[in-house]
Design a protein around this motif. Structure first.
Motif, PDB file in Angstrom:
ATOM      1  N   SER A 139      37.846  21.198  30.308  1.00  0.00           N
ATOM      2  CA  SER A 139      38.627  22.077  31.175  1.00  0.00           C
ATOM      3  C   SER A 139      39.922  21.390  31.610  1.00  0.00           C
ATOM      4  CB  SER A 139      37.806  22.475  32.394  1.00  0.00           C
ATOM      5  OG  SER A 139      37.431  21.332  33.147  1.00  0.00           O
ATOM      6  N   PRO A 140      40.964  22.167  31.885  1.00  0.00           N
ATOM      7  CA  PRO A 140      42.240  21.574  32.293  1.00  0.00           C
ATOM      8  C   PRO A 140      42.160  20.739  33.564  1.00  0.00           C
ATOM      9  CG  PRO A 140      42.577  23.838  31.574  1.00  0.00           C
ATOM     10  CD  PRO A 140      41.096  23.624  31.631  1.00  0.00           C
ATOM     11  N   ASP A 141      41.162  21.000  34.427  1.00  0.00           N
ATOM     12  CA  ASP A 141      41.022  20.175  35.616  1.00  0.00           C
ATOM     13  C   ASP A 141      40.190  18.922  35.352  1.00  0.00           C
ATOM     14  OD1 ASP A 141      38.416  21.108  35.450  1.00  0.00           O
ATOM     15  OD2 ASP A 141      38.517  22.346  37.257  1.00  0.00           O
ATOM     16  N   GLY A 142      39.677  18.765  34.107  1.00  0.00           N
ATOM     17  CA  GLY A 142      38.939  17.576  33.729  1.00  0.00           C
ATOM     18  C   GLY A 142      37.536  17.485  34.298  1.00  0.00           C
ATOM     19  N   GLU A 143      37.013  18.578  34.825  1.00  0.00           N
ATOM     20  CA  GLU A 143      35.719  18.521  35.497  1.00  0.00           C
ATOM     21  C   GLU A 143      34.560  19.057  34.662  1.00  0.00           C
ATOM     22  OE1 GLU A 143      36.103  20.516  39.218  1.00  0.00           O
ATOM     23  OE2 GLU A 143      37.478  19.020  40.061  1.00  0.00           O
ATOM     24  N   ARG A 144      34.850  19.678  33.510  1.00  0.00           N
ATOM     25  CA  ARG A 144      33.794  20.408  32.807  1.00  0.00           C
ATOM     26  C   ARG A 144      34.004  20.321  31.306  1.00  0.00           C
ATOM     27  NH1 ARG A 144      33.113  26.878  33.559  1.00  0.00           N
ATOM     28  NH2 ARG A 144      30.900  27.115  33.054  1.00  0.00           N
ATOM     29  N   ILE A 180      31.106  17.192  34.349  1.00  0.00           N
ATOM     30  CA  ILE A 180      31.249  15.784  33.999  1.00  0.00           C
ATOM     31  C   ILE A 180      30.724  14.895  35.120  1.00  0.00           C
ATOM     32  CG2 ILE A 180      32.944  13.967  33.524  1.00  0.00           C
ATOM     33  CD1 ILE A 180      34.588  16.068  32.047  1.00  0.00           C
ATOM     34  N   VAL A 181      30.990  15.281  36.341  1.00  0.00           N
ATOM     35  CA  VAL A 181      30.462  14.543  37.488  1.00  0.00           C
ATOM     36  C   VAL A 181      29.296  15.339  38.071  1.00  0.00           C
ATOM     37  CG1 VAL A 181      30.954  13.607  39.773  1.00  0.00           C
ATOM     38  CG2 VAL A 181      32.708  13.540  37.992  1.00  0.00           C
ATOM     39  N   GLY A 182      28.137  14.738  38.090  1.00  0.00           N
ATOM     40  CA  GLY A 182      26.974  15.416  38.658  1.00  0.00           C
ATOM     41  C   GLY A 182      26.078  16.068  37.646  1.00  0.00           C
ATOM     42  N   GLY A 183      26.567  16.303  36.411  1.00  0.00           N
ATOM     43  CA  GLY A 183      25.733  16.866  35.374  1.00  0.00           C
ATOM     44  C   GLY A 183      25.336  18.297  35.669  1.00  0.00           C
ATOM     45  N   ASP A 187      28.072  33.129  19.368  1.00  0.00           N
ATOM     46  CA  ASP A 187      29.195  32.705  20.203  1.00  0.00           C
ATOM     47  C   ASP A 187      29.510  31.255  19.850  1.00  0.00           C
ATOM     48  OD1 ASP A 187      29.006  35.185  21.395  1.00  0.00           O
ATOM     49  OD2 ASP A 187      27.824  34.459  23.098  1.00  0.00           O
ATOM     50  N   LEU A 188      30.621  31.053  19.162  1.00  0.00           N
ATOM     51  CA  LEU A 188      30.954  29.747  18.592  1.00  0.00           C
ATOM     52  C   LEU A 188      32.364  29.316  19.002  1.00  0.00           C
ATOM     53  CD1 LEU A 188      29.628  30.482  14.987  1.00  0.00           C
ATOM     54  CD2 LEU A 188      28.570  28.907  16.613  1.00  0.00           C
ATOM     55  N   PHE A 189      32.665  28.035  18.805  1.00  0.00           N
ATOM     56  CA  PHE A 189      34.014  27.469  18.950  1.00  0.00           C
ATOM     57  C   PHE A 189      34.642  27.763  20.322  1.00  0.00           C
ATOM     58  CE2 PHE A 189      33.393  28.643  14.440  1.00  0.00           C
ATOM     59  CZ  PHE A 189      33.405  27.379  13.881  1.00  0.00           C
ATOM     60  N   PRO A 190      33.968  27.447  21.421  1.00  0.00           N
ATOM     61  CA  PRO A 190      34.569  27.718  22.731  1.00  0.00           C
ATOM     62  C   PRO A 190      35.733  26.772  23.032  1.00  0.00           C
ATOM     63  CG  PRO A 190      32.552  26.467  23.003  1.00  0.00           C
ATOM     64  CD  PRO A 190      32.645  26.815  21.543  1.00  0.00           C
ATOM     65  N   THR A 191      36.717  27.298  23.733  1.00  0.00           N
ATOM     66  CA  THR A 191      37.842  26.494  24.194  1.00  0.00           C
ATOM     67  C   THR A 191      38.367  27.121  25.484  1.00  0.00           C
ATOM     68  OG1 THR A 191      39.955  25.514  23.538  1.00  0.00           O
ATOM     69  CG2 THR A 191      39.594  27.810  22.923  1.00  0.00           C
ATOM     70  N   PHE A 192      39.050  26.357  26.275  1.00  0.00           N
ATOM     71  CA  PHE A 192      39.632  26.882  27.509  1.00  0.00           C
ATOM     72  C   PHE A 192      41.023  27.441  27.245  1.00  0.00           C
ATOM     73  CE2 PHE A 192      36.430  24.091  29.332  1.00  0.00           C
ATOM     74  CZ  PHE A 192      35.972  24.825  30.426  1.00  0.00           C
ATOM     75  N   SER A 193      41.377  28.498  27.969  1.00  0.00           N
ATOM     76  CA  SER A 193      42.767  28.924  27.981  1.00  0.00           C
ATOM     77  C   SER A 193      43.592  27.844  28.672  1.00  0.00           C
ATOM     78  CB  SER A 193      42.908  30.264  28.722  1.00  0.00           C
ATOM     79  OG  SER A 193      42.478  30.137  30.072  1.00  0.00           O
ATOM     80  N   ALA A 194      44.883  27.843  28.444  1.00  0.00           N
ATOM     81  CA  ALA A 194      45.730  26.772  28.958  1.00  0.00           C
ATOM     82  C   ALA A 194      45.692  26.693  30.484  1.00  0.00           C
ATOM     83  CB  ALA A 194      47.160  26.965  28.470  1.00  0.00           C
ATOM     84  N   ASP A 195      45.504  27.840  31.157  1.00  0.00           N
ATOM     85  CA  ASP A 195      45.455  27.819  32.617  1.00  0.00           C
ATOM     86  C   ASP A 195      44.061  27.545  33.154  1.00  0.00           C
ATOM     87  OD1 ASP A 195      44.118  30.180  32.130  1.00  0.00           O
ATOM     88  OD2 ASP A 195      45.678  31.481  32.943  1.00  0.00           O
ATOM     89  N   GLY A 196      43.067  27.434  32.274  1.00  0.00           N
ATOM     90  CA  GLY A 196      41.711  27.137  32.689  1.00  0.00           C
ATOM     91  C   GLY A 196      40.951  28.314  33.254  1.00  0.00           C
ATOM     92  N   GLU A 197      41.567  29.502  33.292  1.00  0.00           N
ATOM     93  CA  GLU A 197      40.918  30.658  33.900  1.00  0.00           C
ATOM     94  C   GLU A 197      39.886  31.304  32.990  1.00  0.00           C
ATOM     95  OE1 GLU A 197      41.307  31.849  37.014  1.00  0.00           O
ATOM     96  OE2 GLU A 197      42.494  30.031  37.381  1.00  0.00           O
ATOM     97  N   ARG A 198      40.081  31.174  31.678  1.00  0.00           N
ATOM     98  CA  ARG A 198      39.170  31.841  30.740  1.00  0.00           C
ATOM     99  C   ARG A 198      38.640  30.854  29.703  1.00  0.00           C
ATOM    100  NH1 ARG A 198      42.033  37.039  28.268  1.00  0.00           N
ATOM    101  NH2 ARG A 198      43.695  35.515  27.984  1.00  0.00           N
ATOM    102  N   ALA A 236      41.103  13.324  28.230  1.00  0.00           N
ATOM    103  CA  ALA A 236      41.040  13.905  29.563  1.00  0.00           C
ATOM    104  C   ALA A 236      42.414  14.399  29.989  1.00  0.00           C
ATOM    105  CB  ALA A 236      40.515  12.865  30.558  1.00  0.00           C
ATOM    106  N   PRO A 237      42.480  15.433  30.822  1.00  0.00           N
ATOM    107  CA  PRO A 237      43.778  15.974  31.245  1.00  0.00           C
ATOM    108  C   PRO A 237      44.679  14.952  31.922  1.00  0.00           C
ATOM    109  CG  PRO A 237      42.040  17.535  31.754  1.00  0.00           C
ATOM    110  CD  PRO A 237      41.358  16.281  31.281  1.00  0.00           C
ATOM    111  N   ASP A 238      44.097  13.946  32.581  1.00  0.00           N
ATOM    112  CA  ASP A 238      44.943  12.927  33.203  1.00  0.00           C
ATOM    113  C   ASP A 238      45.372  11.843  32.224  1.00  0.00           C
ATOM    114  OD1 ASP A 238      42.660  11.408  32.829  1.00  0.00           O
ATOM    115  OD2 ASP A 238      42.219  11.146  34.959  1.00  0.00           O
ATOM    116  N   GLY A 239      44.928  11.928  30.957  1.00  0.00           N
ATOM    117  CA  GLY A 239      45.335  10.980  29.927  1.00  0.00           C
ATOM    118  C   GLY A 239      44.731   9.599  30.061  1.00  0.00           C
TER     119      GLY A 239
END
Length: 480
Positions: free
Chosen positions: A172-177, A216-219, A231-242, A453-456
């Protein structure tokens, strides 16, 4: 006379042993574990004797002789899962220094070295040339040591245990999932404990696949979809909303659908009406562009005829074919698309309008040639059968993704080797202009699906190191 010999496993073997003292032409070859296949060859290349250990051999080694014998010990098929073969050259001087057994017969004892790895089973989700989704059972080396070169220890984020079809990782763009797809088959998939053969049932029809998420944190695993659609090949939209994913929910020919990332809304259509094609592997950029692969089928729908990279939305606005290829990954700003070229198996990048094609890797054919040459004899028939059926579980280059700043393309490559010299799947990165290629992981196990990770500051990847499949993380320091 005849005497019964026993090994440590309690298996009784019968060997003809002459108990005459000073019997200088007798040799008893033993192994631990016992039962390994022994062969004795003279220096003219003639086979003297062969059979399971303990094995009695008759040699001709007078004290002044310069004759040599080559003794080889090969683990049985089952033993070969854990032990390495051994060999030794024996001359007269060596022979007369050997300890004697109960009957005065010199004993040459082998203790086979246990491998540093196990052959871990896995099921790879793939599309056959007939347009059918299947899981293909294979085995890959998993090294017990989880460290990297220099002793660096990566962090285990998630331990999956088995891999019966984990696929399509994204962060995810927030790096949490992290999200992925998990396969569901028509019948239970039993992962074998022993070696595979050409006769082993290894192809399983894919009944469906469900989307899963992990914090990622807490499992904790979240069930994003649960029905038996593919349902295959999941990815996040750039804004992380979808979450975007490929699915057959709108018909047998898969399209791209979307679901709210928090899972609190229904499923929406993104692109579902492509004629005679499976729309798969979506990836999105900040400018709204969605890149994806189209697997085209013949009019009967029973044969794959091509794979192409397309875009939708963004500057092109309408669905547009960009190039032949698969596994597209669009840069965060939409300026380029990394993909695998089906003509040569290498990693390329291309502009969103189809221009500025750059080849990033080379030598895909040579990598697979070296890989086959490094396989054990029992593994080559499986490799050849899978290659003939276009269902190889390994590829020289795969899984491209981008660093958040667009300065790097990450990918899986088999250009490096494991400790035995076999080409091995590792995480690599390269500049989108083809310069500054670097290998990021070196462990002998399989490392796939790299994600920065989003923070690089770290890189996540799927690996079977440590005799189990899981998601691991290594720190990353960018190079100017």
């Amino acid at each position: 006379m005849f005497r019964a010999l026993t090994n440590r496993a309690g298996v009784w073997l019968l060997a003809a042993v002459t108990a005459t003292a000073g019997c200088a032409d007798k040799l008893l070859v033993t192994s631990e574990p016992s039962g390994a296949m022994v062969s004795v060859v003279d220096d003219r290349g003639r086979l003297i004797v062969a059979g399971p250990s303990p094995l009695l051999a008759e040699l001709s080694l007078p004290e002044d002789s310069d004759t040599e014998y080559a003794i080889e010990v090969q683990p049985t098929t089952l033993q070969a899962e854990r032990f390495l073969p051994a060999s030794r050259t024996l001359d007269a001087a060596d022979y007369f220094r050997l300890p004697g057994g109960d009957d005065g017969v010199p004993v040459l004892a082998f203790t086979l070295t246990e491998k540093d790895y196990v052959n871990l089973p896995q099921v790879e989700v793939m599309l056959t040339p007939r347009g059918q989704w299947v899981g293909v059972l294979s085995r890959g080396r998993s090294y017990k040591d989880v460290t990297e070169a220099g002793g660096a220890v990566p962090a285990l984020v998630v331990d999956f245990g088995d891999n019966r079809g984990l696929q399509g990782f994204a962060i995810s763009p927030d790096g949490e999932r992290i999200i992925y797809a998990e396969a569901v088959y028509d019948r239970a998939v039993a992962l074998p404990g022993g070696p595979l053969s050409v006769e082993t049932p290894r192809v399983f029809n894919l009944k469906g696949a469900n989307l899963r998420g992990i914090n990622i944190v807490g499992g904790g695993v979240q069930h994003i979809t649960t029905e038996d659609f593919r349902d295959l090949f999941p990815t996040f939209s750039a804004d992380g909303e979808r979450i975007l994913f490929s699915s057959n929910r709108r018909g047998e020919l898969a399209g791209i659908l979307g679901i709210r990332a928090n899972g609190r809304s229904g499923i929406s259509d993104i692109y579902v009406n492509h004629r005679n094609g499976l729309v798969v592997q979506p990836t999105s950029a900040g400018d709204g562009t969605i890149a994806f692969a189209v697997v085209t089928l013949d009019p009967s729908g029973n044969a794959v005829t091509d794979t192409q990279v397309w875009t939708h939305y963004g500057p092109n606005e309408f669905p547009t074919q960009i190039t032949r290829g698969h596994s597209p990954a669009i840069a965060p700003d939409g300026s380029a698309i990394a993909y695998i070229n089906p003509d040569d198996g290498n990693l390329w990048v291309v502009g969103p309008d189809g221009s500025n094609r750059v080849q990033l890797t080379s030598g895909a054919t040579d990598v697979m040639r070296r890989y086959r040459a490094a396989l054990e004899p029992a593994e080559r028939p499986l490799f050849d059968a899978d290659r003939a059926a276009d269902r190889l579980a390994v590829a020289p280059f795969r899984d491209p993704s981008w660093s958040p700043d667009g300065r790097w393309v990450l990918y899986t490559a088999m250009e490096g080797s494991d400790p035995t010299g076999r080409p091995n799947e590792d995480v690599w990165m390269i500049r989108p202009d083809g310069t500054d290629k670097q290998q990021l992981t070196t462990n002998g196990s399989a490392d796939r699906h790299p994600l920065m990770a989003p923070d690089g500051r770290s890189i996540y990847f799927l690996s079977n190191r440590g005799e189990s499949w899981g998601i691991w993380r290594i720190p990353f320091g960018d190079v100017d």
